[in-house]
Scaffold this active site. Structure first.
Site, PDB file in Angstrom:
ATOM      1  N   ARG A   1       0.843  -1.194   0.000  1.00  0.00           N
ATOM      2  CA  ARG A   1       0.000   0.000   0.000  1.00  0.00           C
ATOM      3  C   ARG A   1       0.874   1.238   0.000  1.00  0.00           C
ATOM      4  O   ARG A   1       1.926   1.263   0.655  1.00  0.00           O
ATOM      5  CB  ARG A   1      -0.846   0.078   1.277  1.00  0.00           C
ATOM      6  CG  ARG A   1      -2.119  -0.703   1.254  1.00  0.00           C
ATOM      7  CD  ARG A   1      -3.127  -0.107   0.250  1.00  0.00           C
ATOM      8  NE  ARG A   1      -4.332  -0.908   0.214  1.00  0.00           N
ATOM      9  CZ  ARG A   1      -4.506  -1.995  -0.546  1.00  0.00           C
ATOM     10  NH1 ARG A   1      -3.566  -2.409  -1.357  1.00  0.00           N
ATOM     11  NH2 ARG A   1      -5.649  -2.660  -0.513  1.00  0.00           N
TER      12      ARG A   1
ATOM     13  N   HIS B   1      -0.830   0.198  -9.483  1.00  0.00           N
ATOM     14  CA  HIS B   1      -1.561  -0.646  -8.524  1.00  0.00           C
ATOM     15  C   HIS B   1      -2.268  -1.816  -9.226  1.00  0.00           C
ATOM     16  O   HIS B   1      -3.499  -1.939  -9.182  1.00  0.00           O
ATOM     17  CB  HIS B   1      -2.566   0.204  -7.722  1.00  0.00           C
ATOM     18  CG  HIS B   1      -2.957  -0.428  -6.423  1.00  0.00           C
ATOM     19  ND1 HIS B   1      -3.325   0.272  -5.304  1.00  0.00           N
ATOM     20  CD2 HIS B   1      -3.036  -1.744  -6.066  1.00  0.00           C
ATOM     21  CE1 HIS B   1      -3.617  -0.563  -4.323  1.00  0.00           C
ATOM     22  NE2 HIS B   1      -3.450  -1.802  -4.765  1.00  0.00           N
TER      23      HIS B   1
ATOM     24  N   GLU C   1      -2.128   7.891  -4.196  1.00  0.00           N
ATOM     25  CA  GLU C   1      -2.390   7.493  -5.572  1.00  0.00           C
ATOM     26  C   GLU C   1      -3.833   7.831  -5.950  1.00  0.00           C
ATOM     27  O   GLU C   1      -4.687   7.852  -5.057  1.00  0.00           O
ATOM     28  CB  GLU C   1      -2.110   5.986  -5.757  1.00  0.00           C
ATOM     29  CG  GLU C   1      -3.017   5.059  -4.970  1.00  0.00           C
ATOM     30  CD  GLU C   1      -2.540   3.609  -5.022  1.00  0.00           C
ATOM     31  OE1 GLU C   1      -1.343   3.345  -4.814  1.00  0.00           O
ATOM     32  OE2 GLU C   1      -3.399   2.744  -5.271  1.00  0.00           O
TER      33      GLU C   1
HETATM   34  C1  DGY Z   1      -5.748  -5.621  -2.652  1.00  0.00           C
HETATM   35  O1  DGY Z   1      -6.466  -6.578  -2.890  1.00  0.00           O
HETATM   36  O2  DGY Z   1      -5.641  -5.121  -1.523  1.00  0.00           O
HETATM   37  C2  DGY Z   1      -5.008  -5.057  -3.801  1.00  0.00           C
HETATM   38  O3  DGY Z   1      -4.159  -4.044  -3.458  1.00  0.00           O
HETATM   39  C3  DGY Z   1      -6.033  -4.589  -4.825  1.00  0.00           C
HETATM   40  O4  DGY Z   1      -5.735  -5.106  -6.027  1.00  0.00           O
END
Ligand code: DGY
Length: 338
Positions: A240, A287, A269
């Site tokens: 993240r 992402h 983002e």
């Molecule tokens: C998640 O599942 O947390 C990913 O970052 C999204 O694709």
């Protein structure tokens, strides 16, 4: 009005999978990808019995204040930092995520990023596309081998473990740090050794971040942590944005206090820190670590299954598989099993 409960899907997904809701629900699925303001989100949530949302949708107390019928928020992601779990629990709303179905895809992608940046594929491709290739230099585009190097993993959940299991094929030693060490059998299956965070920072040649974003993990990698890493090290973040202080990272990369980085996620983002955009020793992607056909379909199916199950339908009727606040179900009555 059909009298069926209502479900809202906040983003375009896979119509054939969402169609499984239709026998039981009145379904409204957004046709376009967009970010809703808090007011728009509150208006859409009000009157729904279930919603399937994505990471762009921030749902907390204010957004559900008028959603008096809402029983479940199914997140289309394993991470759920976009949701205020405490506020939703307090409102008696179950929350689910898509844990597990994306482990292998995200692990593949983390490795792809690590190998790509180690061999400078991002910069080399840009150079080729820009028409600079007139002769191949024997000593041009030299990158780093991964064989024999140390892979560090910060956050050893199921994705971290899937990343670690791949390391044997590349002849890498694996160190990890986590809130607590893995049980011995799991550690052995990953061929990984638990160390404290300082040792992980000091000894990793490649450091992969696979932590959830919480108040405790925000800026887990900032200027002081970057200063402990080897100047030859590479940082990979598929977890993240916000876990890394992107401004501190850009400065470390610019000043060659860190060799390179591969980043799939960013603070704030879709904005990307301008300092990162200027650098050649950074591989950037929007992402997409879980974005394979199979995995995004599996994530959608799991969100749909959670909604169906909560209302007593589908393969897990009465037992939604991925509920993050099961105590809410326990107080919902005998039909639902946490
Ligand atoms: C998640 O599942 O947390 C990913 O970052 C999204 O694709």
């Amino acid at each position: 009005m059909t009298g069926k409960p209502r479900v809202w899907v906040s983003r375009p997904t896979f119509p054939d999978i969402v169609a499984r809701l239709e026998p039981h629900f009145e379904v409204t699925a957004e046709p376009d990808e967009r970010k809703f303001s808090p007011t728009e989100l509150a208006a859409r949530l009000s009157g729904q019995d279930a919603v399937i949302v994505g990471l762009k949708d921030h749902v907390g107390a204010a957004e559900v204040a008028d959603a008096t019928r809402l029983r479940i928020v199914a997140n289309l992601a394993v991470g759920y930092d976009n949701l205020d779990l405490d506020a939703l629990s307090a409102a008696g709303i179950a929350v689910s995520n898509t844990a597990d179905v994306l482990n292998e895809s995200v692990a593949d992608y983390a490795w792809a990023m690590m190998l790509g940046v180690a061999r400078r594929m991002n910069a080399a491709e840009r150079w080729l596309r820009a028409g600079h290739w007139h002769a191949t230099e024997f000593k041009g585009w030299l990158g780093m081998d991964v064989r024999g190097r140390t892979l560090g993993i910060l956050g050893m959940g199921r994705i971290g473990q899937a990343i670690a299991r791949r390391a044997g094929g590349f002849g890498m030693a694996v160190l990890y740090h986590n809130r607590s060490p893995l049980p011995e059998a799991e550690e052995r299956a990953c061929n990984a050794r638990y160390v404290d965070k300082q040792q992980l920072l000091r000894e990793s040649d490649f450091l992969m971040l696979v932590l959830p974003l919480t108040a405790q993990t925000r800026h887990a990698i900032g200027a002081p942590e970057l200063a402990q890493m080897k100047p030859t090290a590479v940082l990979v973040n598929v977890a993240r944005g916000g876990i890394v202080d992107d401004a501190a990272l850009a400065a470390a990369l610019r000043e060659q206090r860190l060799a390179a980085a591969a980043l799939d996620v960013f603070e704030g983002e879709p904005a990307v820190h301008p300092g990162l955009l200027e650098l050649d020793n950074v591989l950037l992607s929007p992402h997409i670590a879980s974005a394979s056909h199979e995995t995004r379909r599996a994530m959608t199916a799991l969100a749909v299954d959670n909604v169906l199950a909560l209302f007593g339908h589908g393969p897990h009727a009465g037992r939604p598989p991925n509920i993050l606040n099961p105590h809410v179900l326990a107080s919902a009555g005998p039909a639902i099993h946490p």
